[in-house]
Motif scaffolding. Structure first.
Motif, short mmCIF file in Angstrom:
data_model
loop_
_atom_site.label_atom_id
_atom_site.label_comp_id
_atom_site.label_asym_id
_atom_site.label_seq_id
_atom_site.Cartn_x
_atom_site.Cartn_y
_atom_site.Cartn_z
N UNK A 41 -16.01 38.60 -16.82
CA UNK A 41 -14.98 39.64 -16.79
C UNK A 41 -13.97 39.42 -17.91
N UNK A 42 -13.47 38.18 -18.01
CA UNK A 42 -12.47 37.88 -19.05
C UNK A 42 -13.08 37.97 -20.44
N UNK A 43 -14.32 37.54 -20.57
CA UNK A 43 -15.00 37.57 -21.86
C UNK A 43 -15.23 39.01 -22.33
N UNK A 44 -15.64 39.88 -21.41
CA UNK A 44 -15.88 41.28 -21.78
C UNK A 44 -14.59 41.96 -22.22
N UNK A 45 -13.49 41.63 -21.56
CA UNK A 45 -12.20 42.21 -21.96
C UNK A 45 -11.78 41.70 -23.33
N UNK A 46 -12.17 40.47 -23.67
CA UNK A 46 -11.90 39.94 -25.01
C UNK A 46 -12.64 40.77 -26.05
N UNK A 47 -13.89 41.12 -25.74
CA UNK A 47 -14.66 41.99 -26.64
C UNK A 47 -13.97 43.33 -26.82
N UNK A 48 -13.44 43.86 -25.73
CA UNK A 48 -12.81 45.19 -25.76
C UNK A 48 -11.51 45.18 -26.56
N UNK A 49 -10.62 44.28 -26.24
CA UNK A 49 -9.29 44.31 -26.85
C UNK A 49 -9.27 43.78 -28.28
N UNK A 50 -10.07 42.77 -28.55
CA UNK A 50 -10.01 42.12 -29.86
C UNK A 50 -11.14 42.56 -30.78
N UNK A 191 -3.41 49.07 -29.23
CA UNK A 191 -2.33 48.61 -30.10
C UNK A 191 -1.08 48.24 -29.31
N UNK A 192 -1.03 48.66 -28.03
CA UNK A 192 0.10 48.31 -27.17
C UNK A 192 -0.07 46.93 -26.53
N UNK A 193 -1.23 46.30 -26.74
CA UNK A 193 -1.54 45.06 -26.02
C UNK A 193 -1.95 43.94 -26.97
N UNK A 194 -1.65 42.72 -26.55
CA UNK A 194 -2.22 41.52 -27.14
C UNK A 194 -2.97 40.80 -26.02
N UNK A 195 -4.27 40.60 -26.23
CA UNK A 195 -5.10 39.96 -25.21
C UNK A 195 -5.44 38.56 -25.68
N UNK A 216 -0.53 33.40 -32.93
CA UNK A 216 0.31 34.49 -33.41
C UNK A 216 0.46 35.58 -32.35
N UNK A 217 -0.57 35.72 -31.49
CA UNK A 217 -0.43 36.65 -30.37
C UNK A 217 0.65 36.15 -29.41
N UNK A 218 0.67 34.84 -29.19
CA UNK A 218 1.72 34.26 -28.35
C UNK A 218 3.10 34.46 -28.95
N UNK A 219 3.18 34.24 -30.27
CA UNK A 219 4.47 34.35 -30.95
C UNK A 219 4.89 35.79 -31.18
#
Length: 655
Positions: A41-50, A191-195, A216-219
């Motif tokens: 689940x988490x991996x698939x969302x990584x594919x989607x957002x990034x 563009x509204x999200x950092x995953x 850089x996503x954290x920062x």
């Protein structure tokens, strides 16, 4: 935030699957056995957002068998719940996408299309839950997906039913029309999200380098802004001027050759910022300070558990300090407890809970259930894999998870299903719960606990004991009835009889007094463990006693409230519950009463009417009554200072 995921043909998820993840709260946990599909689940969302390349998509064999055209194609479709004020709408470039979001959301909030498709049925059930938690007028409900080997926005089962696409909903739109309508919509939403995804096997040394994309996503934008402020546009102009002059001199020597920019002719601010981040931060490595020493230890020299802890510490520190972000951060972590000693698990999860309270969405997978009683706002999704490899889910709020498990056991029993409940419920054992509570009260500073019967008590107590929750780390744990409170108390007796445990926090087990009074045989005398009962003593208007008191008057939490406010709250509900009106006649009101137990002078038949009111709608009236009671009180009443038994509990916790 992400509230759910529709996923098809990704790793273990064959065919269409609907995965609920949130009820509108920010902390979401995913439970289940190894191999159930939690990390997928988490991996698939990584594919989607990034925007991972399609070669990184882990497509299963079934996808190849079914083909990859249309709805059969593997796809990843998150469903979002976004407050309308959080989508950009000021720039002209964003306004069309904002209008499209409005149309799509209005459709999804109200449609009943495709209701015979199993995943859509589950979505509608989830949608109905959301409607009880939030006002749909304030939020966008958006379904935005990616299809394998396609860069167009994809809507799964709704791909051909979005009737608002053209002016005439009776005319079927073409695929090209859909693509044109939602051109750029996928990029607008993400563009509204950092995953930020942290797998179990994350290389901590590489991950914690400040120049990496994850860091850089954290920062967020802050470090870039700092560098831009240091460089200034004037500096960029000066550098470009000197370099242009240098290139002109070279070209003068070459005569028949010329240097020409491939995509641009000058350096831009982003060019310099990225190079400075890469060059400056690449020479720095995260080190852990040694307590009471000037020495440090490189993060790559830490143990596996300490490395895992360092990841969460890093995220926690950045996010607590940097609350002014330009994007919404979603942190997805596989097994945050991995390699940690059990004594550190509690602190690890507590940091994640705190991050969620800072309004960042947390998604975790885990095998450690000690956090369950700690989370006051959050959800759990239990992933279950059957013998046929079919994936099913159970979804519940963590605010009353013990009650949920009890209800599941009852449903299991009534359905006459043989065998035990699914592995998730067996794992959520009393041992996990007690282990979590005991660890919490021996820490420094310790937690304190009130273990009570139900959710209505939790509502009252979280208001009565606001100060203790903040200052004394008090947690309210509703467990679904007096029998459950008794069981937990009995489990606690062992550790409390063991002198090796240095108990610092207090645990108060608190139950009502029912018609069938109970006796607890093994009550011990201990300054840190108490078992109390709400029971009304007519002689002196007192109401809190040890569990084995001889008093037998039936007493509930609704009998233990301030008399005056209780009457006012009942009057509010009488407008929609006409059966209450005769009970509230002036002649029935006892104005000298202290507690609500004695507020009304009623006949037995009238008492039955009042009891039926509180039990109405499967007990939801008790919850609604509690919320209204607290809503109409002033500050002193709200904190419970006028209620003697509340003050007694405060003294125990603060002593």
């Amino acid at each position: 935030m992400i509230i759910s995921l529709i996923i098809r043909h990704y790793k273990i998820y064959k065919g269409l699957n609907y995965i609920p993840l949130s009820d509108g709260t920010k902390f979401s946990s995913i439970l289940g056995e190894n191999g159930a599909g939690k990390s997928s689940i988490l991996e698939s969302l990584d594919c989607f957002f990034n925007k991972k390349p399609f070669t990184d998509w882990s497509i299963n064999f079934e996808a190849k068998a079914e083909g990859s055209s249309g709805e059969n194609s593997p796809h990843i479709i998150p469903i979002f719940l976004i407050h309308k004020s959080k989508l950009r709408n000021s720039l002209k470039a964003d306004q069309e996408s904002y209008r499209n979001a409005t149309s799509l959301s209005d459709y999804l909030w109200n449609t009943s299309d495709n209701k015979n498709i199993e995943t859509i049925k589950e979505f509608y059930i989830h949608r109905d839950i959301l409607k009880t938690q939030i006002d749909p007028n304030d939020y966008f409900l958006l379904l935005v997906g990616r299809k394998y080997k396609s860069n167009e926005c994809f809507f799964g089962s709704y791909q051909n039913t979005l009737s608002f696409i053209n002016s005439n909903p009776h005319i079927k739109y073409e695929e090209k029309e859909l693509e044109e309508y939602f051109s750029g919509f996928y990029d607008y939403i993400i563009s509204h999200y950092s995953y930020l995804y942290i797998p179990v096997e994350t290389d901590v040394q590489t991950y914690t380098k400040l120049e990496t994309q994850d860091m850089q996503r954290l920062m967020d934008k802050n470090i870039q802004i700092e560098i831009e402020n240091a460089i200034t546009q004037k500096t960029i102009k000066t550098i470009n001027g000197h370099l242009d002059k240098f290139v002109e001199d070279i070209e003068g020597v070459l005569e028949t050759y010329k240097y020409k920019g491939k995509f641009k002719n000058s350096l831009t601010m982003p060019d310099l910022v990225s190079k400075i981040i890469e060059s400056y931060f690449s020479i720095k490595e995260l080190n852990k300070k040694v307590p009471n020493s000037t020495k440090t230890i490189a993060v790559n020299e830490l143990s596996s558990g300490e490395k895992r802890k360092a990841l969460i510490d890093l995220a926690y520190s950045f996010l607590k300090k940097n609350s002014d972000r330009t994007t919404n951060l979603i942190i997805a972590i596989d097994e945050p407890e991995s390699s940690l000693h059990i004594s550190n698990c509690y602190e690890q999860f507590e940091k994640l809970i705190e991050i969620a309270k800072e309004n960042h969405q947390i998604l975790i997978t885990t095998h450690w259930y000690g956090f369950l009683p700690i989370v006051t706002e959050g959800t759990a999704t239990s992933i279950n894999k059957g013998l046929d490899n079919k994936i099913t889910t159970d979804f519940f709020s963590l605010s009353n998870f013990r009650e949920f498990i009890k209800q599941e056991k009852e449903r299991h029993k009534k359905a006459k299903v043989k065998g035990p409940l699914s592995i998730d419920y067996r794992i959520k054992s009393y041992n996990d719960l007690i282990q979590s509570v005991i660890i919490s009260i021996i820490q420094d500073p310790p937690y304190n606990w009130i273990i009570c019967e139900g959710s209505s008590e939790k509502i009252y107590f979280e208001n009565f004991f606001q100060k203790e929750i903040m200052d004394k780390k008090l947690r309210i744990l509703p467990v679904g009835g007096y029998e459950e409170v008794m069981k937990i108390y009995n489990y606690l007796l062992g550790p409390f009889k063991d002198s090796d445990y240095d108990k610092k926090g207090k645990i108060i087990c608190l139950i009502d007094t029912d018609e069938n009074r109970i006796d607890v045989d093994s009550v011990i005398s201990n300054k840190n463990l108490y078992f109390k009962r709400l029971v009304f003593n007519k002689k002196d208007d007192s109401i809190l006693y040890d569990v084995n008191s001889d008093l037998t008057t039936v007493t509930t939490i609704e009998d233990s409230l301030n008399s005056e406010i209780f009457i006012e709250t009942l009057k509010f509900f009488s407008s929609e519950n006409e059966e209450l009106i005769p009970l509230l006649e002036e002649k029935n009101i006892n104005k000298k009463s202290v507690y609500s137990k004695n507020a009304l002078d009623l006949r037995d038949s009238e008492k039955d009417i009042l009891k039926a009111f509180f039990n109405k709608n499967y007990g939801s009236n008790k919850l609604n009554f509690a919320k209204k009671y607290l809503e109409i009180t002033d500050t002193d009443y709200l904190l419970g200072y006028d209620i003697e038994w509340v003050s007694e509990i405060k003294k125990i916790i603060n002593s």
